[in-house]
Design a protein around this motif. Structure first.
Motif, PDB file in Angstrom:
ATOM      1  N   ALA A  49      -4.552   2.387 -10.511  1.00 24.11           N
ATOM      2  CA  ALA A  49      -3.711   1.279 -10.059  1.00 24.11           C
ATOM      3  C   ALA A  49      -2.283   1.754  -9.890  1.00 24.11           C
ATOM      4  O   ALA A  49      -1.839   2.671 -10.576  1.00 24.11           O
ATOM      5  CB  ALA A  49      -3.766   0.125 -11.061  1.00 24.11           C
ATOM      6  N   ASN A  58      -1.430  -2.202  -6.212  1.00 28.20           N
ATOM      7  CA  ASN A  58      -2.665  -1.851  -5.526  1.00 28.20           C
ATOM      8  C   ASN A  58      -3.657  -1.295  -6.543  1.00 28.20           C
ATOM      9  O   ASN A  58      -3.260  -0.667  -7.521  1.00 28.20           O
ATOM     10  CB  ASN A  58      -2.412  -0.817  -4.429  1.00 28.20           C
ATOM     11  N   TYR A  59      -4.934  -1.517  -6.239  1.00 28.22           N
ATOM     12  CA  TYR A  59      -5.996  -1.065  -7.124  1.00 28.22           C
ATOM     13  C   TYR A  59      -6.998  -0.248  -6.334  1.00 28.22           C
ATOM     14  O   TYR A  59      -7.158  -0.434  -5.131  1.00 28.22           O
ATOM     15  CB  TYR A  59      -6.688  -2.265  -7.780  1.00 28.22           C
ATOM     16  N   LYS A  64     -10.938  -3.094  -8.930  1.00 28.12           N
ATOM     17  CA  LYS A  64     -10.377  -4.274  -8.255  1.00 28.12           C
ATOM     18  C   LYS A  64     -11.033  -5.535  -8.798  1.00 28.12           C
ATOM     19  O   LYS A  64     -12.248  -5.622  -8.912  1.00 28.12           O
ATOM     20  CB  LYS A  64     -10.611  -4.176  -6.749  1.00 28.12           C
ATOM     21  N   GLY A  65     -10.178  -6.497  -9.145  1.00 26.15           N
ATOM     22  CA  GLY A  65     -10.687  -7.748  -9.673  1.00 26.15           C
ATOM     23  C   GLY A  65     -10.919  -7.734 -11.171  1.00 26.15           C
ATOM     24  O   GLY A  65     -11.142  -8.785 -11.775  1.00 26.15           O
ATOM     25  N   ARG A  66     -10.865  -6.530 -11.780  1.00 30.95           N
ATOM     26  CA  ARG A  66     -11.090  -6.447 -13.230  1.00 30.95           C
ATOM     27  C   ARG A  66      -9.851  -5.960 -13.973  1.00 30.95           C
ATOM     28  O   ARG A  66      -9.634  -6.331 -15.116  1.00 30.95           O
ATOM     29  CB  ARG A  66     -12.246  -5.483 -13.523  1.00 30.95           C
ATOM     30  N   THR A  68      -5.569  -5.335 -14.164  1.00 30.54           N
ATOM     31  CA  THR A  68      -4.296  -5.855 -13.691  1.00 30.54           C
ATOM     32  C   THR A  68      -3.175  -4.973 -14.226  1.00 30.54           C
ATOM     33  O   THR A  68      -3.061  -4.789 -15.444  1.00 30.54           O
ATOM     34  CB  THR A  68      -4.073  -7.301 -14.160  1.00 30.54           C
TER      35      THR A  68
END
Length: 121
Positions: A49, A58-59, A64-66, A68
Motif C-alpha cells: 500500500a 493505493n493498494y 484491496k478492500g481488506r 487500510t
C-alpha cells in the motif's frame, strides 16, 4: 539519518485483524510519499500500500478492500489489516521516500527493520 520503527505484528488466526504502526524519528511523513511492503518466505518483497503526501492511497493486489493505510502526516503511519489470510504471512516493512516514475513506484531510501505477521490457526 531518519529511523523508522515498525510495531504491531504478531500471530493471528485467519479472519483476524492487526494494526501495524511505523514511527519515525522525525516528521518525515509530511513531505514524503510512504508505503508498506512485505516479504513472504521464499518470495520477493512486494508493495502492499502507498500513502501519498498529497492525499489518497493505493493498494496492490489481494489486499484491496481488506487493508487500510493511514498516517498523521508527521511521524506515524499505520496499516490496518482485516480479514487476514495465511497468504498474508510475511515480514512487513515501512518505507518512506517512494517515488512515482514513468508509471512505476520506486522504493524510498528509508526502511524500518520490519515486523513479523503470521496468520495461522
Amino acid at each position: 539519518q531518519v529511523q523508522l520503527v515498525e510495531s504491531g505484528g504478531g500471530l493471528v488466526q485467519p479472519g483476524g485483524s492487526l494494526r501495524l504502526s511505523c514511527t519515525a524519528s522525525a516528521s518525515i511523513f509530511a513531505n514524503n510519499d510512504a508505503g508498506w511492503y512485505r516479504a513472504a518466505p521464499g518470495k520477493q518483497r512486494e508493495l502492499v500500500a502507498v500513502l501519498w503526501k498529497a492525499g489518497g492511497a493505493n493498494y496492490v493486489g489481494a489486499v484491496k478492500g481488506r487493508f487500510t493505510i493511514s498516517g498523521d502526516a508527521t511521524k506515524t503511519m499505520w496499516l490496518e489489516m482485516n480479514s487476514l489470510q495465511p497468504e498474508d504471512t510475511a515480514v512487513y516493512y515501512c518505507n518512506v521516500g517512494l517515488e512515482l516514475r514513468s508509471g512505476s513506484i520506486r522504493e524510498g531510501i528509508y526502511w524500518g527493520q520490519g515486523t513479523q505477521v503470521t496468520v495461522s490457526s
